[in-house]
Structure formats: C-alpha cells, structure tokens
Scaffold this motif. Structure first.
Motif, PDB file in Angstrom:
ATOM      1  N   ARG A  37     -10.244 -18.915   3.070  1.00 39.71           N
ATOM      2  CA  ARG A  37      -8.774 -18.956   3.157  1.00 39.71           C
ATOM      3  C   ARG A  37      -8.164 -19.433   1.841  1.00 39.71           C
ATOM      4  O   ARG A  37      -7.220 -18.824   1.317  1.00 39.71           O
ATOM      5  N   ASP A  38      -8.693 -20.514   1.295  1.00 41.30           N
ATOM      6  CA  ASP A  38      -8.143 -21.076   0.055  1.00 41.30           C
ATOM      7  C   ASP A  38      -8.321 -20.116  -1.115  1.00 41.30           C
ATOM      8  O   ASP A  38      -7.444 -20.005  -1.979  1.00 41.30           O
ATOM      9  N   ALA A  39      -9.451 -19.392  -1.136  1.00 40.27           N
ATOM     10  CA  ALA A  39      -9.694 -18.430  -2.217  1.00 40.27           C
ATOM     11  C   ALA A  39      -8.693 -17.278  -2.149  1.00 40.27           C
ATOM     12  O   ALA A  39      -8.174 -16.823  -3.184  1.00 40.27           O
ATOM     13  N   VAL A  40      -8.420 -16.797  -0.933  1.00 46.81           N
ATOM     14  CA  VAL A  40      -7.461 -15.696  -0.773  1.00 46.81           C
ATOM     15  C   VAL A  40      -6.056 -16.156  -1.144  1.00 46.81           C
ATOM     16  O   VAL A  40      -5.317 -15.445  -1.839  1.00 46.81           O
ATOM     17  N   LYS A  41      -5.682 -17.350  -0.697  1.00 42.53           N
ATOM     18  CA  LYS A  41      -4.350 -17.890  -1.032  1.00 42.53           C
ATOM     19  C   LYS A  41      -4.185 -18.030  -2.546  1.00 42.53           C
ATOM     20  O   LYS A  41      -3.151 -17.679  -3.115  1.00 42.53           O
ATOM     21  N   GLU A  42      -5.231 -18.527  -3.198  1.00 45.39           N
ATOM     22  CA  GLU A  42      -5.178 -18.713  -4.651  1.00 45.39           C
ATOM     23  C   GLU A  42      -5.029 -17.367  -5.349  1.00 45.39           C
ATOM     24  O   GLU A  42      -4.265 -17.223  -6.307  1.00 45.39           O
ATOM     25  N   PHE A  43      -5.752 -16.362  -4.856  1.00 41.54           N
ATOM     26  CA  PHE A  43      -5.675 -15.014  -5.414  1.00 41.54           C
ATOM     27  C   PHE A  43      -4.260 -14.450  -5.276  1.00 41.54           C
ATOM     28  O   PHE A  43      -3.692 -13.910  -6.236  1.00 41.54           O
ATOM     29  N   VAL A  44      -3.685 -14.584  -4.101  1.00 44.68           N
ATOM     30  CA  VAL A  44      -2.342 -14.050  -3.855  1.00 44.68           C
ATOM     31  C   VAL A  44      -1.304 -14.798  -4.687  1.00 44.68           C
ATOM     32  O   VAL A  44      -0.403 -14.191  -5.283  1.00 44.68           O
ATOM     33  N   ARG A  54       7.258  -6.004  -9.359  1.00 43.12           N
ATOM     34  CA  ARG A  54       6.514  -4.776  -9.649  1.00 43.12           C
ATOM     35  C   ARG A  54       6.273  -3.982  -8.360  1.00 43.12           C
ATOM     36  O   ARG A  54       6.346  -2.744  -8.363  1.00 43.12           O
ATOM     37  N   PHE A  55       6.008  -4.683  -7.278  1.00 39.23           N
ATOM     38  CA  PHE A  55       5.826  -4.005  -5.993  1.00 39.23           C
ATOM     39  C   PHE A  55       7.139  -3.383  -5.523  1.00 39.23           C
ATOM     40  O   PHE A  55       7.148  -2.300  -4.935  1.00 39.23           O
ATOM     41  N   GLU A  56       8.241  -4.071  -5.767  1.00 36.48           N
ATOM     42  CA  GLU A  56       9.537  -3.545  -5.323  1.00 36.48           C
ATOM     43  C   GLU A  56       9.989  -2.363  -6.173  1.00 36.48           C
ATOM     44  O   GLU A  56      10.799  -1.552  -5.735  1.00 36.48           O
ATOM     45  N   ASN A  57       9.468  -2.265  -7.387  1.00 36.28           N
ATOM     46  CA  ASN A  57       9.874  -1.182  -8.289  1.00 36.28           C
ATOM     47  C   ASN A  57       8.924   0.013  -8.235  1.00 36.28           C
ATOM     48  O   ASN A  57       8.823   0.787  -9.186  1.00 36.28           O
ATOM     49  N   LYS A  58       8.211   0.125  -7.127  1.00 35.35           N
ATOM     50  CA  LYS A  58       7.364   1.298  -6.847  1.00 35.35           C
ATOM     51  C   LYS A  58       6.267   1.498  -7.895  1.00 35.35           C
ATOM     52  O   LYS A  58       6.015   2.610  -8.347  1.00 35.35           O
ATOM     53  N   ASP A  59       5.637   0.388  -8.250  1.00 30.38           N
ATOM     54  CA  ASP A  59       4.530   0.436  -9.201  1.00 30.38           C
ATOM     55  C   ASP A  59       3.236   0.670  -8.417  1.00 30.38           C
ATOM     56  O   ASP A  59       2.464  -0.243  -8.148  1.00 30.38           O
ATOM     57  N   TYR A  60       3.019   1.931  -8.037  1.00 35.84           N
ATOM     58  CA  TYR A  60       1.866   2.273  -7.204  1.00 35.84           C
ATOM     59  C   TYR A  60       0.548   1.956  -7.920  1.00 35.84           C
ATOM     60  O   TYR A  60      -0.429   1.536  -7.295  1.00 35.84           O
ATOM     61  N   ALA A  61       0.534   2.138  -9.223  1.00 35.22           N
ATOM     62  CA  ALA A  61      -0.678   1.858  -9.988  1.00 35.22           C
ATOM     63  C   ALA A  61      -1.030   0.373  -9.909  1.00 35.22           C
ATOM     64  O   ALA A  61      -2.213   0.012  -9.906  1.00 35.22           O
ATOM     65  N   PHE A  62      -0.007  -0.465  -9.839  1.00 30.67           N
ATOM     66  CA  PHE A  62      -0.263  -1.905  -9.749  1.00 30.67           C
ATOM     67  C   PHE A  62      -0.886  -2.268  -8.401  1.00 30.67           C
ATOM     68  O   PHE A  62      -1.770  -3.122  -8.323  1.00 30.67           O
ATOM     69  N   THR A  63      -0.425  -1.616  -7.340  1.00 34.26           N
ATOM     70  CA  THR A  63      -1.039  -1.838  -6.030  1.00 34.26           C
ATOM     71  C   THR A  63      -2.515  -1.484  -6.071  1.00 34.26           C
ATOM     72  O   THR A  63      -3.371  -2.229  -5.579  1.00 34.26           O
ATOM     73  N   GLU A  64      -2.822  -0.345  -6.688  1.00 28.83           N
ATOM     74  CA  GLU A  64      -4.220   0.069  -6.831  1.00 28.83           C
ATOM     75  C   GLU A  64      -5.003  -0.945  -7.668  1.00 28.83           C
ATOM     76  O   GLU A  64      -6.156  -1.280  -7.345  1.00 28.83           O
ATOM     77  N   GLU A  65      -4.371  -1.464  -8.706  1.00 28.90           N
ATOM     78  CA  GLU A  65      -5.027  -2.458  -9.572  1.00 28.90           C
ATOM     79  C   GLU A  65      -5.340  -3.732  -8.790  1.00 28.90           C
ATOM     80  O   GLU A  65      -6.441  -4.295  -8.902  1.00 28.90           O
ATOM     81  N   ILE A  66      -4.389  -4.186  -7.995  1.00 28.34           N
ATOM     82  CA  ILE A  66      -4.600  -5.411  -7.203  1.00 28.34           C
ATOM     83  C   ILE A  66      -5.677  -5.181  -6.152  1.00 28.34           C
ATOM     84  O   ILE A  66      -6.495  -6.064  -5.868  1.00 28.34           O
ATOM     85  N   MET A  67      -5.706  -3.990  -5.566  1.00 28.80           N
ATOM     86  CA  MET A  67      -6.770  -3.669  -4.615  1.00 28.80           C
ATOM     87  C   MET A  67      -8.133  -3.744  -5.293  1.00 28.80           C
ATOM     88  O   MET A  67      -9.124  -4.218  -4.711  1.00 28.80           O
ATOM     89  N   GLU A  72     -13.217  -6.986  -6.223  1.00 29.39           N
ATOM     90  CA  GLU A  72     -14.105  -7.798  -7.049  1.00 29.39           C
ATOM     91  C   GLU A  72     -14.439  -9.125  -6.378  1.00 29.39           C
ATOM     92  O   GLU A  72     -15.524  -9.689  -6.591  1.00 29.39           O
ATOM     93  N   LEU A  73     -13.524  -9.636  -5.574  1.00 31.58           N
ATOM     94  CA  LEU A  73     -13.757 -10.881  -4.835  1.00 31.58           C
ATOM     95  C   LEU A  73     -14.509 -10.644  -3.524  1.00 31.58           C
ATOM     96  O   LEU A  73     -14.802 -11.587  -2.791  1.00 31.58           O
ATOM     97  N   GLY A  74     -14.776  -9.377  -3.214  1.00 23.76           N
ATOM     98  CA  GLY A  74     -15.486  -9.044  -1.981  1.00 23.76           C
ATOM     99  C   GLY A  74     -14.589  -8.921  -0.771  1.00 23.76           C
ATOM    100  O   GLY A  74     -15.069  -8.757   0.355  1.00 23.76           O
ATOM    101  N   LEU A  75     -13.261  -8.973  -0.983  1.00 25.00           N
ATOM    102  CA  LEU A  75     -12.336  -9.020   0.149  1.00 25.00           C
ATOM    103  C   LEU A  75     -12.239  -7.699   0.904  1.00 25.00           C
ATOM    104  O   LEU A  75     -11.850  -7.675   2.066  1.00 25.00           O
ATOM    105  N   LEU A  76     -12.591  -6.590   0.254  1.00 25.79           N
ATOM    106  CA  LEU A  76     -12.527  -5.296   0.945  1.00 25.79           C
ATOM    107  C   LEU A  76     -13.725  -5.090   1.866  1.00 25.79           C
ATOM    108  O   LEU A  76     -13.714  -4.193   2.709  1.00 25.79           O
TER     109      LEU A  76
END
Length: 599
Positions: A37-44, A54-67, A72-76
């Motif tokens: 939980r703490d690792a995910v909170k820190e990441f966010v 950036r999310f509000e300005n329709k930066d789809y590439a940024f969403t992909e980058e964050i995914m 990399e953290l194993g969250l997927l």
C-alpha cells in the motif's frame, strides 16, 4: 490460513449472523500488504498526482508511460501467478493495489483496471495453458497492454446481442472476425484484444484472443471526446475479416457470454475499490481548502453546513472501505478453500468470485454513487473555485461520473443483485424461504413490548440491522409470491428492494469493522468510527423506510398492504435515536483537526 468463514457463501449475509471477529478489515492488513500500500501511494504521489494537468490535457502517451512505470514495480502482475511472470498476490492485495493506484485520476484508474482486469484475467481464468504461457507474461510485465472488445453500437447492457461475426476460413485454420466495437479502453496503445463475436447463428457469443496488427484488418476510430477520464484512450475498433488462429479461441465455442459476465463480476468489486482512494483524496483536498478559506473572519471549516458535508463524505468513504475489504477477504477465503479441495487456481478464482457476485454488484453501486456524491460536495466546499479546472475537484467530479456506467450500469447492477439472490435461493444456496416465513409469522404474532438491554456497544444497532433484514425478506418474499417468474419485469420494485439490500450490507460492514476494532484497540480509539457507523445506519434506516414504503404501496393492497406497512414501521424503529448533529460534528472536527481523511 483462517477457516472461520468456511460456511459463508455469497448472499448469506442476509440470513446469517456474521460475528465481528470473522470480518476482515483494513486494520488486518499484513506487514507485506502495508508495504505494498505504501509503495503504491508513494508511486502515485510522485508520478501521478503532480501531473494531473497532463491527464486532463489528453496526454494519452503519458498515461501509457505511467502504465509502463507501474509495470516496472510489478503492479500490473499483482494478481498473476508467479509461473506466468506475476507476483502471485492474494485477492485482498490485488484489491489494495487497485484502490491506491486509482485515486489521483480516473484516466490511470481506467487504463489500469482495463489492462489488469478485463484485458488480462479472461486469459488467465479461461485460457489454455499454451495461451497463458504465450500471452500472460507479456501482459504482467507491461511489454504488452490489453483491451477488451465487448460493447457494440447496438449491444451495451444486452451484451449477448452483438453483431460481430467470426467465420471459419475454408482451410479451417483461422476465424475471420468482422464487426465494430465501441468504447474500448486502452484501444490506442493495446497490443492485444479480448474480442467477442458470434459464430454462425450460435445462441451465445464466443471469446477470442486477437493480437493487434494493423495489416490484419484492424482499424481504429478517433479518440472519443468524453466528459471525464480525458487521458484514458477510448476508441472504436473495427475488424474487417481479421484472421485469428483457431487456437486463439478463448474457452469453448459459445462460452463468451459466460466469460463476459464473470469478467464483470471481478470488474465490479475492483471498480468499487478504485473509488476508495478517490474519495480519500477529495476529502483531504476539500478539508485543506475549508481550513484555509476565510470568510466572515472564520475558516469555513468551522461552519456547521460545511461540517455536515465533511462528515458525510468521510462516513461514506469509511463505510465503502469497510464493505469492500470485507467482501474481498470473503472471496480470497473462498478461493483458498476451493484450492485446498483440489481445484485448480483457475477454477477456484472463477468460482470464488462468482460466489460473491451479489456483493460485487452491491459494492459497485454503493461506492460509485458515494464517490460521485463525494466529488460533488467537494466542488461545493470549494464554492466558485470548485467549478474551475484549476482545482482538483472539477476533474474528480467528471472522472467519477463514468463509474456509475461501466462494468454494468448501476440500474443493471441493482436488478442483478436481487435477481441473483432469488436465483441462489431457488438453487438452495441461500435459505430465504425459511427466514421469510418466520418474518411473516412474526408479523401475525403479538409484538414484544419489553424494553431490550442495549448497554453493550452496537447492541441496538445490530438489532436494527437484523430488523432491516426482516424488512427486506418481508418485501422481497411478498413480491416473489405475487409476481413469481415475472418479478424481473417489475424493475422499479426490484430497484427499491435492491436499495434496501445495499443499505443493509454497507451499514452492517461498517458496524462489524468498528466493533472488531473497538474490541481489540479499545472503544476510545474508535470513537469517531463509532460515530460514523451510527451516522450511516441512521441514514440507512431512513432510506429503507422510504424505499420499503414505495415498494409496498406499489404492489400490495388492502389488509396485506396495511400489515406490511405496520411491519415496515416496526422494522425501522429506533428505541434511542442518535444525535445526528453531534455525530456529524464529532467526525468533522476530527477530519478538520487532521487536515484530511484520517481513518
């Protein structure tokens, strides 16, 4: 492994008394879960929250980058077994990750949920060993992203009515898929699609695993212009005789509808989890603003009207959290029991989640509506500034709105919750008939006028919960008796009954969590949680009274109507009314003092 809950089955909360010691609460998180939980909170907090614009300005590439960074953290791969490249975590931990990664923006919440849920789980739960070995490691690692192609222009809630066709090639080696899918999350960057199509004139659709290859008859519409979740890639996907190897059929021919429905069960409880941290963050931001905003020489957080809002927001967040993790652990325990009985992980998880489909629908409705209300009040606390895109409230409100629509609209889920409960009763999985007859006998008997002993914590509240269950059994039992198999055609009565069912489960969950924690940590440490549990129950009783009356006067007549209205009055009665303003102020003062959500 705990075995106390082996007898608990989905829907049985209505007819079985649950002991507080047997419910799982967020206070029961293991050290490993707390670290996750703490690792995910820190990441966010590091990667997502500072970049909301950036999310509000329709930066789809940024969403992909964050995914990719989440991968990399194993969250997927939290829910993916280790042999397929995942972390192999239990259901509660996967809920926890979904909860805390989803609060900052609905764009990431949707991308994450679509990929880890409906984009990955159908293969994991229905795929052959070869399919799982080939595709799941790529999805778990983030090398590939997944999407789910079910909805069509003419097939939304009626998912099995899709027109997309799958035609077997002359050499029998491929299916040629042709059709149009819409509202496909992650479509803009997905490498793999779970696609549903109909073979010949089959009664039910069939699932397929389709790799994204633009040279194989796959084209896309433009990014949809949406009210919220601006950087969630949402496109139409068109298939024009797209060649899919026959070995990429998912499960058996005609099994697609079952896959779709079971994927939605998981999606519903995960969506409820995704609404939790969204509420916490809105409450915290609204409280900070209310503490800083001075009007009439006073912080607006000191005004009673604002305190009422903060208290209500905190209460529903606490209740939702209590119910989500209660159900998540029930599912995890059921999966463990099935595995210990020799079932495969695949079958155990499928059946474990399906067992609690009623609770999944309840949670989806309650949490999504509470999240919407929370963001709405957040805007109101900010006043004119809340309407501005320069503050986080505006985007939070828009992002919350979709939660009441996807994973099955809340109207569909309301009707499903009652319908599934009745079906379980008919199969003998939940004994509704016996308790319903007992309630009928009780109503015909002489009321007990003795004053009960309510000296113990929550003694009266638990009696009220028991009575609310009787109110549901009285109304639902009479409706089934009157309409029989035609009950599903009386949607407004089903909706009213569902609202009663929802209030019972949510209120009971908060009371059981608080009772358990008061017992082990001391009542004084839980005084604000006690106040929230009592406050929520009071509001629940009022809703049950209103919805119960609406249902009764809509289908019962004459003596039956009078008897049922008297019964409803008896079952929604308080001996000692709580002081609502006092409870609200106690909760609000704590949140205001801590400058944010603190429970």
């Amino acid at each position: 492994m705990e075995t106390k809950q082996e007898t608990i089955r989905g829907g049985q909360f209505l007819v079985k008394q649950t002991e507080a010691s047997n419910v799982f609460t967020p206070e029961d998180f293991t050290e490993e879960q707390q670290m996750m939980r703490d690792a995910v909170k820190e990441f966010v907090d590091r990667e997502v929250w500072p970049n909301k614009d950036r999310f509000e300005n329709k930066d789809y590439a940024f969403t992909e980058e964050i995914m990719g960074k989440a991968a990399e953290l194993g969250l997927l791969g939290t829910a993916v077994p280790e042999q397929y490249g995942g972390l192999g975590m239990g259901f509660v931990t996967t809920m926890l990750v979904c909860d805390y990664i989803s609060g900052a923006t609905g764009s990431l919440a949707t991308a994450f949920g679509a990929h880890t849920g409906i984009g990955t789980m159908p293969i994991l739960l229905y795929g052959t060993e070869e399919q799982k070995q080939k595709y799941v490691p790529k999805l778990a690692s983030g090398e590939w992203f997944g999407a789910y192609c079910l909805t069509e222009p003419g097939a939304g809630s009626d998912a099995n009515s899709g027109k997309t066709k799958a035609v077997l090639s002359e050499d029998g080696k491929h299916y040629l898929i042709s059709g149009q899918k819409m509202w496909i999350s992650n479509a803009g960057f997905a490498s793999l699609f779970i696609v549903f199509a109909r073979i010949e004139d089959d009664k039910y659709i069939t699932g397929f695993i389709v790799e994204n290859d633009p040279e194989n008859g796959i084209t896309f519409g433009e990014e949809e212009k949406k009210l919220g979740i601006h950087s969630s890639s949402t496109r139409q996907v068109f298939f024009n005789e797209t060649k899919v190897p026959v070995e990429n059929m998912l499960s058996e021919r005609g099994n697609g509808f079952k896959i779709a429905m079971n994927a939605l069960n998981v999606g519903r409880i995960k969506l409820a989890g995704a609404c939790l941290d969204a509420q916490r963050r809105v409450i915290t931001e609204a409280t900070k603003y209310a503490n800083d905003r001075i009007q009439f020489k006073t912080p607006i957080s000191q005004f009673g009207a604002i305190k009422a809002k903060i208290a209500q927001m905190a209460t529903t967040a606490y209740v939702d959290e209590s119910a989500v993790y209660r159900a998540a652990k029930n599912i995890e325990d059921r999966i463990a029991i099935r595995i210990s009985n020799g079932e495969s992980h695949q079958d155990a998880e499928l059946k474990g989640v399906e067992e609690f489909a009623i609770e999944c629908s309840i949670l989806k409705v309650a949490a999504s509506e509470d999240c919407q209300d929370c963001t709405d009040e957040g805007i109101q606390i900010f006043g004119g500034m809340g309407f501005s895109a320069d503050t986080p409230m505006e985007s939070a409100w828009r992002d919350a709105r979709i939660s009441r629509i996807y994973e099955g609209t809340n109207e569909i889920n309301r009707m499903l919750s009652v319908g599934m409960l009745i079906k379980k009763a008919m199969k003998g999985h939940v004994d509704l008939l016996g308790p319903a007859m007992a309630v009928k006998d009780e109503l015909m008997g002489i009321p007990d006028f003795n004053t009960p002993d309510y000296s113990e914590l929550f003694a009266e509240e638990k009696q009220i919960i028991s009575n609310l269950k009787k109110a549901f059994l009285m109304i639902a039992g009479s409706a089934v008796q009157k309409f029989g198999q035609d009950l599903e055609e009386h949607q407004q009565i089903l909706m009213a009954a569902s609202d009663i069912l929802i209030q019972i489960y949510m209120a009971e969950s908060a009371i059981l969590r608080t009772e358990k924690n008061a017992d082990r940590f001391g009542e004084d440490s839980q005084k604000h949680q006690i106040a929230m549990a009592k406050l929520y129950l009071f509001n629940a009783v009022e809703k049950v009274n209103a919805k119960g009356k609406e249902a009764i006067i809509s289908f019962a007549q004459s003596d039956e109507q009078r008897m049922m209205l008297m019964g409803l009055k008896r079952y929604t009665k308080y001996t000692n009314f709580p002081n609502i303003v006092e409870l609200r102020n106690a909760v609000a003062d704590k949140v205001i003092e801590e400058n944010g959500y603190c429970f």
